[in-house]
Write an enzyme that holds these catalytic residues in place. Structure first.
Site, PDB file in Angstrom:
ATOM      1  CG  HIS A 104      -0.283  -0.156   2.522  1.00  0.00           C
ATOM      2  ND1 HIS A 104       0.067  -1.386   3.008  1.00  0.00           N
ATOM      3  CD2 HIS A 104       0.108   0.751   3.463  1.00  0.00           C
ATOM      4  CE1 HIS A 104       0.633  -1.241   4.199  1.00  0.00           C
ATOM      5  NE2 HIS A 104       0.677   0.051   4.495  1.00  0.00           N
ATOM      6  CG  HIS A 106       0.571   5.404   4.303  1.00  0.00           C
ATOM      7  ND1 HIS A 106      -0.276   5.331   5.384  1.00  0.00           N
ATOM      8  CD2 HIS A 106       1.329   4.274   4.356  1.00  0.00           C
ATOM      9  CE1 HIS A 106      -0.043   4.217   6.069  1.00  0.00           C
ATOM     10  NE2 HIS A 106       0.941   3.555   5.471  1.00  0.00           N
TER      11      HIS A 106
HETATM   12  P1  AMP Z   1       1.602   0.447   7.568  1.00  0.00           P
HETATM   13  O1  AMP Z   1       1.428  -1.035   7.257  1.00  0.00           O
HETATM   14  O2  AMP Z   1       2.481   0.680   8.739  1.00  0.00           O
HETATM   15  O3  AMP Z   1       2.019   1.236   6.369  1.00  0.00           O
HETATM   16  O4  AMP Z   1       0.185   1.024   8.026  1.00  0.00           O
HETATM   17  C1  AMP Z   1      -1.054   0.422   7.767  1.00  0.00           C
HETATM   18  C2  AMP Z   1      -2.134   1.482   7.815  1.00  0.00           C
HETATM   19  O5  AMP Z   1      -3.387   0.837   7.616  1.00  0.00           O
HETATM   20  C3  AMP Z   1      -2.246   2.256   9.144  1.00  0.00           C
HETATM   21  O6  AMP Z   1      -2.108   3.653   8.875  1.00  0.00           O
HETATM   22  C4  AMP Z   1      -3.656   1.920   9.647  1.00  0.00           C
HETATM   23  O7  AMP Z   1      -4.283   3.007  10.271  1.00  0.00           O
HETATM   24  C5  AMP Z   1      -4.363   1.510   8.367  1.00  0.00           C
HETATM   25  N1  AMP Z   1      -5.485   0.574   8.531  1.00  0.00           N
HETATM   26  C6  AMP Z   1      -5.481  -0.591   9.220  1.00  0.00           C
HETATM   27  N2  AMP Z   1      -6.689  -1.188   9.137  1.00  0.00           N
HETATM   28  C7  AMP Z   1      -7.470  -0.375   8.373  1.00  0.00           C
HETATM   29  C8  AMP Z   1      -8.819  -0.429   7.922  1.00  0.00           C
HETATM   30  N3  AMP Z   1      -9.631  -1.445   8.234  1.00  0.00           N
HETATM   31  N4  AMP Z   1      -9.286   0.578   7.149  1.00  0.00           N
HETATM   32  C9  AMP Z   1      -8.480   1.617   6.837  1.00  0.00           C
HETATM   33  N5  AMP Z   1      -7.198   1.728   7.224  1.00  0.00           N
HETATM   34  C10 AMP Z   1      -6.699   0.753   7.988  1.00  0.00           C
END
Ligand code: AMP
Length: 114
Positions: A104, A106
């Site tokens: 993903h 951001h």
């Molecule tokens: P990272 O893997 O560290 O890049 O971050 C994963 C991101 O996914 C974090 O910012 C979480 O807040 C976000 N996240 C986790 N679960 C969900 C969800 N169900 N819907 C939207 N965002 C999510």
């Protein structure tokens, strides 16, 4: 690393888990991050099963990669981020503190309308 289908983003793609969708393309889905760290905080994910950014670039088709990157530009336009500026972040692996093991990016920014 082996892709694990039990991750939350896999469930979001398959609509088993609800998300606040911003835009859907042939090969990507974009939705609001559940814990926003900027006025606009959107996650864009490929629909294909890739663990992280590098795994995506090395294994996805050119069509998937182009569609994903054009999706980022569409979101920047849709959310009016050009003027205020934005950050693109893709956390990978342990050093990157990656929490969700589905690739993903951001998109963090501030809309010019806010
Ligand atoms: P990272 O893997 O560290 O890049 O971050 C994963 C991101 O996914 C974090 O910012 C979480 O807040 C976000 N996240 C986790 N679960 C969900 C969800 N169900 N819907 C939207 N965002 C999510």
């Amino acid at each position: 690393m082996q892709y694990d289908r039990s991750n939350i983003f896999y469930k979001i793609i398959n609509k088993e888990v609800k998300s606040n969708i911003v835009l859907e393309g042939k090969h990507f889905l974009a939705f609001h991050d559940i814990t926003p760290k900027a006025p606009v905080h959107i996650l864009i994910i490929p629909k294909g099963c890739y663990v992280d950014y590098n795994n995506f670039v090395l294994n996805a088709t050119d069509e998937e990669i182009v569609n994903f990157n054009k999706g980022i530009s569409e979101i920047i336009k849709l959310m009016k981020l050009e003027e205020g500026g934005f950050r693109l972040i893709s956390n990978s692996g342990k050093f990157g503190n990656q929490e969700v093991m589905h690739m993903h990016v951001h998109i963090l920014g501030k809309s010019s309308e806010e």
